[in-house]
Design a protein around this motif. Structure first.
Motif, PDB file in Angstrom:
ATOM      1  N   VAL A 132       0.837  -1.206   0.000  1.00  0.00           N
ATOM      2  CA  VAL A 132       0.000   0.000   0.000  1.00  0.00           C
ATOM      3  C   VAL A 132       0.869   1.252   0.000  1.00  0.00           C
ATOM      4  O   VAL A 132       0.597   2.220  -0.726  1.00  0.00           O
ATOM      5  N   VAL A 133       1.938   1.246   0.797  1.00  0.00           N
ATOM      6  CA  VAL A 133       2.848   2.388   0.837  1.00  0.00           C
ATOM      7  C   VAL A 133       3.485   2.602  -0.532  1.00  0.00           C
ATOM      8  O   VAL A 133       3.594   3.735  -1.014  1.00  0.00           O
ATOM      9  N   ASN A 134       3.876   1.516  -1.172  1.00  0.00           N
ATOM     10  CA  ASN A 134       4.461   1.600  -2.520  1.00  0.00           C
ATOM     11  C   ASN A 134       3.470   2.217  -3.501  1.00  0.00           C
ATOM     12  O   ASN A 134       3.833   3.063  -4.336  1.00  0.00           O
ATOM     13  N   GLN A 135       2.220   1.796  -3.405  1.00  0.00           N
ATOM     14  CA  GLN A 135       1.184   2.334  -4.280  1.00  0.00           C
ATOM     15  C   GLN A 135       0.997   3.828  -4.047  1.00  0.00           C
ATOM     16  O   GLN A 135       0.891   4.616  -5.000  1.00  0.00           O
ATOM     17  N   TYR A 136       0.958   4.236  -2.777  1.00  0.00           N
ATOM     18  CA  TYR A 136       0.755   5.653  -2.449  1.00  0.00           C
ATOM     19  C   TYR A 136       1.919   6.510  -2.934  1.00  0.00           C
ATOM     20  O   TYR A 136       1.722   7.624  -3.448  1.00  0.00           O
ATOM     21  N   PHE A 137       3.140   6.000  -2.780  1.00  0.00           N
ATOM     22  CA  PHE A 137       4.295   6.755  -3.267  1.00  0.00           C
ATOM     23  C   PHE A 137       4.281   6.841  -4.792  1.00  0.00           C
ATOM     24  O   PHE A 137       4.679   7.857  -5.368  1.00  0.00           O
ATOM     25  N   GLY A 138       3.820   5.781  -5.452  1.00  0.00           N
ATOM     26  CA  GLY A 138       3.727   5.816  -6.909  1.00  0.00           C
ATOM     27  C   GLY A 138       2.749   6.872  -7.386  1.00  0.00           C
ATOM     28  O   GLY A 138       3.037   7.638  -8.318  1.00  0.00           O
ATOM     29  N   ILE A 139       1.573   6.940  -6.734  1.00  0.00           N
ATOM     30  CA  ILE A 139       0.579   7.954  -7.089  1.00  0.00           C
ATOM     31  C   ILE A 139       1.108   9.350  -6.797  1.00  0.00           C
ATOM     32  O   ILE A 139       0.957  10.284  -7.604  1.00  0.00           O
ATOM     33  N   PHE A 140       1.746   9.500  -5.626  1.00  0.00           N
ATOM     34  CA  PHE A 140       2.286  10.809  -5.256  1.00  0.00           C
ATOM     35  C   PHE A 140       3.298  11.287  -6.288  1.00  0.00           C
ATOM     36  O   PHE A 140       3.231  12.428  -6.767  1.00  0.00           O
ATOM     37  N   THR A 174       9.629  10.803 -15.797  1.00  0.00           N
ATOM     38  CA  THR A 174       9.735  10.481 -14.372  1.00  0.00           C
ATOM     39  C   THR A 174       8.360  10.258 -13.775  1.00  0.00           C
ATOM     40  O   THR A 174       8.146   9.323 -12.985  1.00  0.00           O
ATOM     41  N   ALA A 175       7.407  11.115 -14.134  1.00  0.00           N
ATOM     42  CA  ALA A 175       6.055  11.003 -13.591  1.00  0.00           C
ATOM     43  C   ALA A 175       5.391   9.695 -14.016  1.00  0.00           C
ATOM     44  O   ALA A 175       4.837   8.960 -13.188  1.00  0.00           O
ATOM     45  N   LEU A 176       5.436   9.382 -15.302  1.00  0.00           N
ATOM     46  CA  LEU A 176       4.791   8.174 -15.805  1.00  0.00           C
ATOM     47  C   LEU A 176       5.445   6.909 -15.239  1.00  0.00           C
ATOM     48  O   LEU A 176       4.758   5.967 -14.846  1.00  0.00           O
ATOM     49  N   CYS A 177       6.765   6.908 -15.186  1.00  0.00           N
ATOM     50  CA  CYS A 177       7.479   5.728 -14.676  1.00  0.00           C
ATOM     51  C   CYS A 177       7.296   5.566 -13.165  1.00  0.00           C
ATOM     52  O   CYS A 177       7.340   4.444 -12.659  1.00  0.00           O
ATOM     53  N   SER A 178       7.093   6.673 -12.440  1.00  0.00           N
ATOM     54  CA  SER A 178       6.839   6.581 -11.000  1.00  0.00           C
ATOM     55  C   SER A 178       5.571   5.789 -10.737  1.00  0.00           C
ATOM     56  O   SER A 178       5.525   4.924  -9.856  1.00  0.00           O
ATOM     57  N   LEU A 179       4.524   6.089 -11.512  1.00  0.00           N
ATOM     58  CA  LEU A 179       3.272   5.344 -11.368  1.00  0.00           C
ATOM     59  C   LEU A 179       3.468   3.895 -11.784  1.00  0.00           C
ATOM     60  O   LEU A 179       3.008   2.969 -11.101  1.00  0.00           O
ATOM     61  N   LEU A 180       4.175   3.673 -12.886  1.00  0.00           N
ATOM     62  CA  LEU A 180       4.407   2.321 -13.377  1.00  0.00           C
ATOM     63  C   LEU A 180       5.178   1.483 -12.364  1.00  0.00           C
ATOM     64  O   LEU A 180       4.785   0.352 -12.044  1.00  0.00           O
ATOM     65  N   TYR A 181       6.255   2.037 -11.827  1.00  0.00           N
ATOM     66  CA  TYR A 181       7.069   1.291 -10.867  1.00  0.00           C
ATOM     67  C   TYR A 181       6.288   0.991  -9.593  1.00  0.00           C
ATOM     68  O   TYR A 181       6.472  -0.065  -8.973  1.00  0.00           O
ATOM     69  N   GLY A 182       5.441   1.941  -9.176  1.00  0.00           N
ATOM     70  CA  GLY A 182       4.632   1.718  -7.985  1.00  0.00           C
ATOM     71  C   GLY A 182       3.684   0.545  -8.141  1.00  0.00           C
ATOM     72  O   GLY A 182       3.369  -0.152  -7.176  1.00  0.00           O
ATOM     73  N   LYS A 183       3.220   0.314  -9.384  1.00  0.00           N
ATOM     74  CA  LYS A 183       2.270  -0.768  -9.636  1.00  0.00           C
ATOM     75  C   LYS A 183       2.956  -2.112  -9.875  1.00  0.00           C
ATOM     76  O   LYS A 183       2.442  -3.157  -9.479  1.00  0.00           O
ATOM     77  N   ALA A 223      15.168   6.513 -15.166  1.00  0.00           N
ATOM     78  CA  ALA A 223      15.982   6.026 -14.051  1.00  0.00           C
ATOM     79  C   ALA A 223      15.727   6.832 -12.787  1.00  0.00           C
ATOM     80  O   ALA A 223      15.701   6.279 -11.681  1.00  0.00           O
ATOM     81  N   ASP A 224      15.528   8.146 -12.935  1.00  0.00           N
ATOM     82  CA  ASP A 224      15.276   8.990 -11.771  1.00  0.00           C
ATOM     83  C   ASP A 224      14.027   8.524 -11.022  1.00  0.00           C
ATOM     84  O   ASP A 224      13.967   8.600  -9.796  1.00  0.00           O
ATOM     85  N   ALA A 225      13.030   8.030 -11.766  1.00  0.00           N
ATOM     86  CA  ALA A 225      11.808   7.535 -11.126  1.00  0.00           C
ATOM     87  C   ALA A 225      12.100   6.369 -10.190  1.00  0.00           C
ATOM     88  O   ALA A 225      11.416   6.186  -9.175  1.00  0.00           O
ATOM     89  N   VAL A 226      13.117   5.559 -10.516  1.00  0.00           N
ATOM     90  CA  VAL A 226      13.509   4.457  -9.633  1.00  0.00           C
ATOM     91  C   VAL A 226      13.998   5.013  -8.311  1.00  0.00           C
ATOM     92  O   VAL A 226      13.573   4.583  -7.225  1.00  0.00           O
ATOM     93  N   TRP A 227      14.942   5.977  -8.372  1.00  0.00           N
ATOM     94  CA  TRP A 227      15.500   6.522  -7.129  1.00  0.00           C
ATOM     95  C   TRP A 227      14.422   7.232  -6.315  1.00  0.00           C
ATOM     96  O   TRP A 227      14.395   7.114  -5.080  1.00  0.00           O
ATOM     97  N   GLN A 228      13.519   7.962  -6.977  1.00  0.00           N
ATOM     98  CA  GLN A 228      12.521   8.732  -6.246  1.00  0.00           C
ATOM     99  C   GLN A 228      11.511   7.837  -5.534  1.00  0.00           C
ATOM    100  O   GLN A 228      11.145   8.095  -4.386  1.00  0.00           O
TER     101      GLN A 228
END
Length: 454
Positions: A133-141, A302-311, A359-364
């Motif tokens: 759940v935390v991973n999902q929330y960080f991905g959305i954020f 970064t924004a799109l990959c953040s959501l993708l990585y969270g899921k 790659a930045d989306a991974v670190w964030q």
């Protein structure tokens, strides 16, 4: 919509508005205020202040004010920095950058703590794993937050698009662009077409208004939240000196000592992008009016990959994502070393910034989740140390910006990335071994119990 998701969206939208302003300003500092190194000095001072702030302020402010009001107060520091840019000189930018730095560490620590707490509370309510759940929330954020780079840079590009068209960039300047920028050749800042003061004031007015809206949104709509430990009275019983030293005391955990290289590298790579790539590659070869458009590509990816990585992280695991991020940045650094920027290669500027954003989306996303999961009982000092490490990376990156060749900076970046990945791999191995021992002990106890029954 569930309450926890509404609060995630409020925090994310508040950061979106705030960093629409700050992100655009940061990317332009080294190009707008290149005279006497004022822009880079401002960024270096800012992250030096973040460094000091990370050591002491986050646990104290979060304990005394709560996550919500820590976020609101810290946001005010960002707005003051925007105001300081209206009359940019050493006497306005340096003091306001110090103030912003003092607010930055508590802001991010409070945000990370807030999302981790509501994620764990929601997981308990619905019977899911807290880390998922935390991973999902960080991905959305981070999907919403990272899009701030799109809007902030789009605003600057549209405003600076009113500048007159620039003349062809001389070959002598192109020869000193990219990795060859050693601060000794022809000016690599392309300042012959500097924006007018009126255009700068227009941009700053938009940015300041966006920051004020962010403060109002969070102050009015965000619900305060208390950690389970705090509800039980454990946090309140801690003396002030213990809270003050909690950031440093956590270094007794060997995992934190090893993991600190991850946020340090995050600071290095962000510092390179906003300080070197925008100046020595984009502004040098294309002109300042292209900085915003190139950074839009970075922010969008970064924004799109953040959501993708969270899921997908619950399917791939975080190790796979870290390896992906490291491989992309390693490849990009090699290209930066070999590539000679030229206006005729316009798509390359956007492709490289997009890959850097992937790659930045991974670190964030993964860094925040990793610190939240491994140090769940010490979230505030853990996230304070995370910001401390990131600030160290920023300070060093901006600190040597005016003294070293870009090629040297790239080699340093490559070295820090290698150390960070080795350290991270060591932590993952130790965690695996510890989990295996626990599992083996449980199986042994279960076997003994079954043998006793027989």
């Amino acid at each position: 919509m569930e309450r926890s998701m509404k609060n995630v969206l409020v925090v994310a939208c508040g950061f979106l508005l705030l960093f629409t302003a700050y992100g655009g300003l940061q990317n332009l500092q080294s190009s707008l205020y290149s005279a006497h190194g004022l822009g880079v000095a401002t960024l270096s001072t800012l992250y030096g202040s973040v460094l000091l702030s990370s050591m002491f302020l986050p646990p104290i402010l979060i304990k005394k004010c709560g996550c919500k009001w820590t976020i609101v107060g810290s946001m005010c520091c960002y707005v003051v920095f925007s105001l300081g840019n209206f009359h940019a000189n050493w006497y306005t930018l340096i003091p306001t950058s110090i103030l912003l730095g003092l607010g930055a560490a508590p802001l991010w620590s409070a945000q990370c703590t807030y999302l981790t707490v509501i994620g764990n509370l929601q997981a308990e309510k619905v019977g899911k794993l807290g880390k998922d759940v935390v991973n999902q929330y960080f991905g959305i954020f981070f999907l919403i937050f990272q899009s701030s780079g799109v809007w902030g840079n789009l605003i600057s590009s549209l405003v600076f698009g009113k500048m007159s068209m620039q003349d062809a960039i001389p070959d002598e300047q192109l020869m000193s662009c990219g990795a060859k920028d050693c601060l000794m050749g022809p000016s690599a800042t392309n300042t012959t077409h500097h924006p007018s003061q009126q255009l700068i004031y227009t941009l700053l007015g938009i940015y300041t208004s966006s920051g004020v809206l962010a403060i109002l949104l969070v102050a009015v709509f965000l619900e305060p939240v208390k950690d389970k430990l705090e509800n039980e009275g454990e946090t309140r019983s801690r003396p002030l000196w213990s809270t003050l030293l909690s950031t440093f005391m956590l270094f007794r955990d060997k995992r934190l000592c090893l993991l600190m290289f991850l946020p340090v590298y995050s600071g290095f790579q962000q510092g390179f992008l906003s300080g070197e790539y925008t100046k020595s590659y984009v502004t040098c070869a294309l002109g300042i009016r292209f900085v915003g458009y190139v950074m839009i590509c970075f922010s969008a990816m970064t924004a799109l990959c953040s959501l993708l990585y969270g899921k997908i992280s619950k399917y791939t695991g975080r190790i796979t994502l870290y390896v992906l991020g490291a491989a992309i940045h390693f490849s990009c650094i090699v290209v930066f070393l070999l590539w000679h920027p030229n206006p005729a290669q316009l798509p390359v500027f956007f492709v490289l910034s997009g890959l850097w954003g992937m790659a930045d989306a991974v670190w964030q996303t993964q860094n925040n989740v990793l610190f939240g999961v491994l140090f769940e009982e010490n979230k505030e000092p853990a996230f304070a140390n995370y910001r401390l490490g990131e600030a160290v990376g920023f300070v060093i990156a901006f600190g040597y910006s005016s003294f070293l060749c870009v090629s040297t900076k790239l080699y340093i970046l490559l070295g820090v990335l290698s150390v960070a990945m080795v350290s991270y791999g060591t932590v993952e191995y130790r965690e695996y071994k510890a989990a295996s021992k626990v599992l083996a002990a449980e199986e042994k106890n279960q076997a003994e119990e079954e043998g006793t029954k027989m």
